[in-house]
Motif scaffolding. Structure first.
Motif, mmCIF file in Angstrom:
data_model
loop_
_atom_site.group_PDB
_atom_site.id
_atom_site.type_symbol
_atom_site.label_atom_id
_atom_site.label_comp_id
_atom_site.label_asym_id
_atom_site.label_seq_id
_atom_site.Cartn_x
_atom_site.Cartn_y
_atom_site.Cartn_z
ATOM 1 N N SER A 1 0.624 -1.242 0.000
ATOM 2 C CA SER A 1 -0.024 0.098 0.098
ATOM 3 C C SER A 1 0.839 1.218 -0.096
ATOM 4 O O SER A 1 0.618 2.306 -0.790
ATOM 5 C CB SER A 1 -0.960 0.002 1.245
ATOM 6 N N PHE A 2 2.112 1.105 0.814
ATOM 7 C CA PHE A 2 2.887 2.270 0.835
ATOM 8 C C PHE A 2 3.518 2.675 -0.662
ATOM 9 O O PHE A 2 3.575 3.782 -0.699
ATOM 10 C CB PHE A 2 4.313 1.902 1.851
ATOM 11 N N ALA A 3 3.792 1.427 -1.292
ATOM 12 C CA ALA A 3 4.273 1.815 -2.713
ATOM 13 C C ALA A 3 3.087 2.503 -3.660
ATOM 14 O O ALA A 3 3.619 3.230 -4.634
ATOM 15 C CB ALA A 3 4.563 0.374 -3.431
ATOM 16 N N GLY A 4 2.023 2.359 -3.429
ATOM 17 C CA GLY A 4 0.902 2.947 -4.340
ATOM 18 C C GLY A 4 0.766 4.316 -4.093
ATOM 19 O O GLY A 4 0.276 5.096 -4.914
ATOM 20 N N SER A 5 1.299 5.062 -2.720
ATOM 21 C CA SER A 5 0.857 6.321 -2.704
ATOM 22 C C SER A 5 2.155 7.083 -2.318
ATOM 23 O O SER A 5 2.234 8.389 -2.651
ATOM 24 C CB SER A 5 0.074 6.519 -1.148
ATOM 25 N N ALA A 6 3.447 6.478 -2.000
ATOM 26 C CA ALA A 6 4.255 7.069 -1.663
ATOM 27 C C ALA A 6 4.972 8.200 -2.672
ATOM 28 O O ALA A 6 5.369 9.033 -2.789
ATOM 29 C CB ALA A 6 5.721 6.213 -1.076
ATOM 30 N N MET A 7 4.939 7.391 -3.989
ATOM 31 C CA MET A 7 5.398 8.121 -5.323
ATOM 32 C C MET A 7 4.476 9.467 -5.672
ATOM 33 O O MET A 7 5.029 10.211 -6.391
ATOM 34 C CB MET A 7 5.051 7.201 -6.619
ATOM 35 N N ASN A 8 3.440 9.624 -4.873
ATOM 36 C CA ASN A 8 2.659 10.823 -5.340
ATOM 37 C C ASN A 8 3.391 12.086 -4.869
ATOM 38 O O ASN A 8 3.024 13.083 -5.234
ATOM 39 C CB ASN A 8 1.214 10.754 -4.370
ATOM 40 N N VAL A 9 4.085 12.081 -3.850
ATOM 41 C CA VAL A 9 5.045 13.243 -3.531
ATOM 42 C C VAL A 9 6.331 13.304 -3.882
ATOM 43 O O VAL A 9 6.886 14.341 -3.738
ATOM 44 C CB VAL A 9 5.362 13.225 -1.861
ATOM 45 N N MET A 10 6.715 12.274 -4.931
ATOM 46 C CA MET A 10 7.875 12.432 -5.473
ATOM 47 C C MET A 10 7.745 12.907 -6.950
ATOM 48 O O MET A 10 8.723 12.659 -7.734
ATOM 49 C CB MET A 10 8.516 11.051 -5.474
ATOM 50 N N ILE A 11 6.645 13.250 -7.373
ATOM 51 C CA ILE A 11 6.123 13.538 -8.891
ATOM 52 C C ILE A 11 7.156 14.560 -9.323
ATOM 53 O O ILE A 11 7.653 14.398 -10.489
ATOM 54 C CB ILE A 11 4.739 14.087 -8.887
ATOM 55 N N ASN A 12 7.490 15.676 -8.656
ATOM 56 C CA ASN A 12 8.440 16.693 -9.307
ATOM 57 C C ASN A 12 9.506 16.514 -9.260
ATOM 58 O O ASN A 12 10.596 16.612 -10.072
ATOM 59 C CB ASN A 12 8.175 18.052 -8.366
ATOM 60 N N ASP A 13 10.000 15.566 -8.196
ATOM 61 C CA ASP A 13 11.469 15.261 -8.126
ATOM 62 C C ASP A 13 11.858 14.132 -9.109
ATOM 63 O O ASP A 13 13.020 14.182 -9.855
ATOM 64 C CB ASP A 13 11.728 14.591 -6.825
ATOM 65 N N ILE A 14 10.853 13.186 -9.412
ATOM 66 C CA ILE A 14 11.038 12.035 -10.493
ATOM 67 C C ILE A 14 11.264 12.556 -11.809
ATOM 68 O O ILE A 14 11.908 12.407 -12.779
ATOM 69 C CB ILE A 14 10.213 11.172 -10.377
ATOM 70 N N SER A 15 10.028 13.421 -12.344
ATOM 71 C CA SER A 15 9.911 14.116 -13.418
ATOM 72 C C SER A 15 11.195 15.099 -13.753
ATOM 73 O O SER A 15 11.500 14.830 -14.921
ATOM 74 C CB SER A 15 8.579 15.044 -13.567
ATOM 75 N N THR A 16 11.599 15.713 -12.817
ATOM 76 C CA THR A 16 12.796 16.625 -13.107
ATOM 77 C C THR A 16 14.053 15.621 -13.310
ATOM 78 O O THR A 16 14.861 15.958 -14.378
ATOM 79 C CB THR A 16 13.076 17.353 -11.936
ATOM 80 N N ASP A 17 14.338 14.622 -12.517
ATOM 81 C CA ASP A 17 15.356 13.752 -12.569
ATOM 82 C C ASP A 17 15.588 13.046 -13.614
ATOM 83 O O ASP A 17 16.495 12.820 -14.060
ATOM 84 C CB ASP A 17 15.594 12.996 -11.209
#
Length: 459
Positions: A23-39
Motif C-alpha cells: 500500500s505504501f508503494a501505491g501512494s508514496a510516489m505521489n509526493v515524488m512527482i516533481n523530483d522524479i519528473s525533473t530527475d
C-alpha cells in the motif's frame, strides 16, 4: 482468541507488514512527482502512468495470483512475491530513466504484489476462524495497509527531502528483507494442490481486458475517440473472458475464477464497497498530492506532512476494528465510513480554494482517513467470510483484484481529470467525481444485510 495452531502475533506481523509495504508503494510516489519528473526528464503525466500501471498490474494479476496459491502453496507464493517485489524496488532505485522505472516499479513490483498479497488474506482467513479474532487480524492488516497508503506521502516525503526519491525504493527493499526473515515462522495450513491445471488463456484475457479499460481512461485527455475504442475493446475482451469461463465450467475444465464467486449477492455488494473505498483512498491521495506540488508548489516533505491527519484518522479507526465488530453491524460500519469519507471530500472542496495556507486541508483529510479506516476491515470480512476454506484462494484473488482495480481507477480517473488542466478547477472536478463514487458506495452498503457478518467462517 480462537486460532489454528501456529497462528498469533509472530505470524500476523509479517503478513501485516507485507500489506503495509504494498500500500505504501501505491501512494508514496505521489509526493515524488516533481523530483522524479525533473530527475528523469519526464512529465507529471509520465509519472502518473507509472503509478497507475503499478496499481493496474496488481489488479490484472491478482486473480491469477490467488489461483497460484492453491497450485503452488500459500507460503511459497508469498516468498516468491516478496523476492520479485524486492528486485523491482532495487531496480527502481537505480533507474536511469522512466522506462527502467516503469519496468521495476510498475511491472516487477506489480507482479510481486499480485503473488504475495492473496496469501496474506488466505492465511489470515484460515488461521483466524471466529468473527472476533478474524476481525482483529484483518483489522491489523487493513490498518497497516491503510496506514501504508495514508502515510506513504509523509514517509516518502521525509525520505525524498532528506536523502532523495531513490532512497524511498531502498526503504522498500529493507522492509522486504525484514518480512522475509520474520516470515520464516509462517506455516501453510493446507497442502498445495499441485495436480490442478491452470487457466492460462483466461489469465491472458482477463489481464488484457482490465489493462485496456484503464488505458482507455488514461487516454481521455488526449483523444476521446481512442478512449471510446479502448473502453469498448476492453469490455468486449472481458465479455469474452466470462463467456469462456462458462463454456469451460460446463465442460468440467479448470477456470481462472468460478462463476460461483459472483452468485452471492452480499459478497458482490462487499466487493463493490471495497472497490470504491480504494478508488477514493488512492484517488484522493494522488489528486491532493499532485495539486499541492504542481499548483501550490510545495516540496515533497511539505506535501507529506499535510497528509498526517489522514494517517491519524485511518490508524485510529482501524485499530478499533475488533471492538467495533463486537458492538456494531458490519453494514453500519461500512455506511458510516462512506458518510465520513464523503464529508471529508466536501471539506477539501470547501476549504481548498478559500485559504492559501495548507492546513485547511487537515479536517478533510482526517475525515477521509477516519471513514476509510472504519470500513476497510468490515468490507474485507464480509467478502472473505462468505466462502469456505476450499475457495479462499479464489475469493482472495477476486477481492484483491477488485480493490486494486479501484486503486488504479481512482488514480486514472481522478488523475486524468486533474492532469488535463492542473488548476484549482480541475482539482475541484476530480474531488467531485471521487465524492460521487463515495455516494455510490454508500448506496451499495445500504443493501447489505443487518446481521454482523455473512458467516463466521469455517471452524
Amino acid at each position: 482468541m480462537s486460532e489454528r495452531a501456529g497462528a498469533g502475533t509472530a505470524v500476523l506481523v509479517p503478513l501485516a507488514l507485507a500489506q503495509f509495504i504494498c500500500s505504501f508503494a501505491g501512494s508514496a510516489m505521489n509526493v515524488m512527482i516533481n523530483d522524479i519528473s525533473t530527475d528523469l526528464d519526464t512529465s507529471v503525466h509520465g509519472v502518473q502512468l507509472v503509478i497507475t500501471a503499478f496499481l493496474l498490474v496488481m489488479a490484472a494479476l491478482m486473480i491469477p495470483g490467488g489461483k497460484l496459491t492453491d497450485l503452488l502453496g500459500r507460503k511459497r507464493c508469498f516468498v516468491a512475491g516478496l523476492a520479485l517485489y524486492g528486485a523491482g524496488a532495487l531496480l527502481s532505485a537505480l533507474a536511469p530513466g522512466i522506462v527502467v522505472l516503469f519496468l521495476g516499479n510498475s511491472i516487477l513490483e506489480g507482479i510481486g504484489t499480485a503473488l504475495l498479497i492473496p496469501p496474506v488474506y488466505i492465511l489470515t482467513t484460515l488461521l483466524f476462524t471466529d468473527l472476533a479474532s478474524r476481525a482483529k487480524a484483518f483489522g491489523a492488516i487493513m490498518a497497516m495497509g491503510g496506514v501504508g497508503a495514508a502515510a506513504g506521502p509523509l514517509i516518502g516525503g521525509l525520505i525524498t527531502s532528506g536523502i532523495g526519491w531513490r532512497a524511498t525504493f531502498g526503504f522498500q527493499v529493507l522492509i522486504i528483507i525484514v518480512i522475509i526473515v520474520l516470515g520464516r515462522k509462517i506455516t501453510d495450513p493446507l497442502p498445495a494442490e499441485t495436480g490442478r491445471s491452470f487457466d492460462v488463456g483466461g489469465t491472458v484475457l482477463s489481464a488484457v481486458g482490465l489493462v485496456t479499460l484503464v488505458l482507455g481512461i488514461l487516454a481521455a485527455d488526449n483523444n476521446i475517440w481512442l478512449t471510446l475504442a479502448l473502453l469498448a475493446a476492453g469490455s468486449l475482451v472481458l465479455a469474452g473472458f466470462f463467456a469462456r469461463v462458462r463454456v469451460r465450467e460446463h465442460a468440467g475444465k479448470a477456470v481462472l475464477v468460478s462463476t460461483s464467486m459472483f452468485k452471492n449477492k452480499v459478497v458482490n455488494l462487499g466487493l463493490v464497497t471495497q472497490n470504491l473505498q480504494w478508488l477514493m483512498l488512492l484517488g484522493s491521495s494522488f489528486v491532493v498530492a499532485t495539486y499541492l506540488q504542481v499548483v501550490r508548489h510545495y516540496n515533497a516533505i511539505e506535501t507529506g506532512v499535510i497528509f498526517t491527519p489522514a494517517t491519524i484518522g485511518l490508524l485510529g479507526s482501524s485499530l478499533l476494528a475488533e471492538r467495533l465488530a463486537k458492538r456494531r453491524e458490519q453494514r453500519s460500519l461500512i455506511m458510516a465510513g462512506f458518510v465520513l469519507t464523503v464529508a471529508g471530500m466536501g471539506l477539501l472542496l470547501a476549504f481548498a480554494g478559500l485559504f492559501t495556507s495548507p492546513w485547511p486541508f487537515a479536517p478533510g483529510l482526517f475525515f477521509i482517513g477516519l471513514g476509510l479506516g472504519l470500513m476497510l476491515t468490515p468490507s474485507v470480512n464480509v467478502v472473505q467470510s462468505g466462502f469456505g476454506d476450499e475457495q479462499q484462494g479464489e475469493i482472495s484473488g477476486v477481492s484483491r483484484c477488485v480493490s486494486n482495480l479501484g486503486s488504479s481507477l481512482g488514480t486514472a480517473i481522478a488523475g486524468t481529470i486533474l492532469v488535463s488542466g492542473l488548476t484549482s478547477h480541475s482539482y475541484a472536478a476530480a474531488m467531485i467525481v471521487l465524492a460521487v463514487a463515495g455516494v455510490g458506495g454508500l448506496g451499495a452498503a445500504a443493501f447489505l444485510p443487518r446481521e454482523r457478518a455473512v458467516a463466521a467462517g469455517p471452524a
